[in-house]
Design a protein around this motif. Sequence first.
Motif, PDB file in Angstrom:
ATOM      1  N   GLU A  21      78.591 -47.480 -27.592  1.00  0.00           N
ATOM      2  CA  GLU A  21      79.351 -46.383 -28.226  1.00  0.00           C
ATOM      3  C   GLU A  21      79.598 -45.208 -27.274  1.00  0.00           C
ATOM      4  O   GLU A  21      80.394 -44.329 -27.560  1.00  0.00           O
ATOM      5  N   GLU A  22      78.863 -45.181 -26.160  1.00  0.00           N
ATOM      6  CA  GLU A  22      78.978 -44.057 -25.211  1.00  0.00           C
ATOM      7  C   GLU A  22      79.838 -44.397 -23.996  1.00  0.00           C
ATOM      8  O   GLU A  22      79.744 -43.735 -22.968  1.00  0.00           O
ATOM      9  N   TYR A  24      82.645 -43.968 -22.156  1.00  0.00           N
ATOM     10  CA  TYR A  24      83.859 -43.208 -21.816  1.00  0.00           C
ATOM     11  C   TYR A  24      83.944 -43.099 -20.299  1.00  0.00           C
ATOM     12  O   TYR A  24      82.982 -43.443 -19.583  1.00  0.00           O
ATOM     13  N   SER A  60      91.094 -48.592 -26.021  1.00  0.00           N
ATOM     14  CA  SER A  60      90.553 -47.238 -25.910  1.00  0.00           C
ATOM     15  C   SER A  60      91.020 -46.359 -27.060  1.00  0.00           C
ATOM     16  O   SER A  60      92.024 -46.644 -27.706  1.00  0.00           O
ATOM     17  N   GLY A  63      88.397 -39.363 -27.988  1.00  0.00           N
ATOM     18  CA  GLY A  63      87.353 -38.702 -28.777  1.00  0.00           C
ATOM     19  C   GLY A  63      87.461 -37.202 -28.585  1.00  0.00           C
ATOM     20  O   GLY A  63      88.470 -36.704 -28.080  1.00  0.00           O
ATOM     21  N   ARG A  74      87.361 -37.010 -24.361  1.00  0.00           N
ATOM     22  CA  ARG A  74      86.850 -38.216 -23.714  1.00  0.00           C
ATOM     23  C   ARG A  74      87.679 -39.397 -24.231  1.00  0.00           C
ATOM     24  O   ARG A  74      88.058 -39.406 -25.401  1.00  0.00           O
ATOM     25  N   ARG A  75      87.906 -40.369 -23.362  1.00  0.00           N
ATOM     26  CA  ARG A  75      88.554 -41.604 -23.816  1.00  0.00           C
ATOM     27  C   ARG A  75      87.481 -42.687 -23.855  1.00  0.00           C
ATOM     28  O   ARG A  75      86.902 -43.043 -22.823  1.00  0.00           O
ATOM     29  N   TYR A  76      87.203 -43.182 -25.056  1.00  0.00           N
ATOM     30  CA  TYR A  76      86.156 -44.192 -25.243  1.00  0.00           C
ATOM     31  C   TYR A  76      86.758 -45.597 -25.196  1.00  0.00           C
ATOM     32  O   TYR A  76      87.838 -45.837 -25.746  1.00  0.00           O
ATOM     33  N   TYR A  77      86.015 -46.497 -24.568  1.00  0.00           N
ATOM     34  CA  TYR A  77      86.479 -47.881 -24.406  1.00  0.00           C
ATOM     35  C   TYR A  77      85.547 -48.848 -25.125  1.00  0.00           C
ATOM     36  O   TYR A  77      84.341 -48.606 -25.212  1.00  0.00           O
ATOM     37  N   ARG A  78      86.140 -49.918 -25.618  1.00  0.00           N
ATOM     38  CA  ARG A  78      85.313 -51.007 -26.142  1.00  0.00           C
ATOM     39  C   ARG A  78      85.942 -52.337 -25.750  1.00  0.00           C
ATOM     40  O   ARG A  78      87.161 -52.412 -25.527  1.00  0.00           O
TER      41      ARG A  78
ATOM     42  N   SER B  26      92.331 -36.935 -20.611  1.00  0.00           N
ATOM     43  CA  SER B  26      91.023 -37.596 -20.495  1.00  0.00           C
ATOM     44  C   SER B  26      90.594 -37.754 -19.034  1.00  0.00           C
ATOM     45  O   SER B  26      89.416 -37.566 -18.701  1.00  0.00           O
TER      46      SER B  26
END
Lengths: 109, 198
Positions: A21-22, A24, A60, A63, A74-78, B26
Amino acid sequence: MAEVLGTFEQAVLLAILRLAEEAYGRAILLEVEKRLKREVAPGAVHATLERLENKGLVKSKLGSGTVIRSGRPRRYYRLEPDGVTALIETHGTIQDLWRGIRWPLKGHV
Amino acid sequence: MTTASTPPLWAEAVLRLFLKPDVFASVSGDLLEQYRDSIQPARGTRGADAWYRVQVLGYVLRGAGLWAALFALAYVARTAFDWLRPTTDFYTRSQVSTALAVGILVLAGFWTAWRSGSFAAGAAVGLATTVMAAALSIGGVALLFAIWHEPGTMAAIKGSGDLEESLVLPVFLIVPGLLLGGFGGLLGATARRLVHAG
């Protein structure tokens, strides 16, 4: 046969997997640096993330920002299912390459 | 960590030109966080500023590198053609190579401005493209000369404007590059606005 991922692409995808979850941009950068044991340019990580997203291996979302980022998001990736498949197939290919090789390596020196 | 220190404003402005607006937010946030949290405490403000400038240069290289390579390839190919297939009538060759160069620069400006939404991005990529292409072209021409310099080719080199012209011309293309990239940027930014408005 599926495309075999490069070392840097694997490092980025595995960093996303580890960070969960973290995951970015900057956290991925630090994780990649830690694993590769060298300084990495943020641009190289961002370019790889963009390429992996274009290939459909990651997704992405933006956030919220923090004070140290002056509020910039922040841009979060999964990982996407295709990203997981690519990692598994690359792992399999590397294992196949090494199968039967006796350790430690001996060459004609 | 400190939030008071800030990287060079001009470098941030350049970064903004080479990235899509949502990507800039970002990416610049990541750079700022790394600058303040890791680099500045370890290297001091001057070192951190230098680090930031190098990072921005990396984004510029990524944004203009392909266009610069294309431009330099076209320039070196034209030079090689003139040296190895001599002619006295350069009109058609000039027409083709000028059209190609203008096309590359306008397209680079258009594409970059389309992505970023800023016409200035087109001018910036035109400038970066011709600066990088100048270095690549001069290197390419020098390599050509190192390979082909027998009397027949030397005569062709003299007939096509001499070696000096081949080495200096890429530098003179930097200002036209800025203008043509800016023109492409104007088209790209306008097209983006029209498409998004419609």
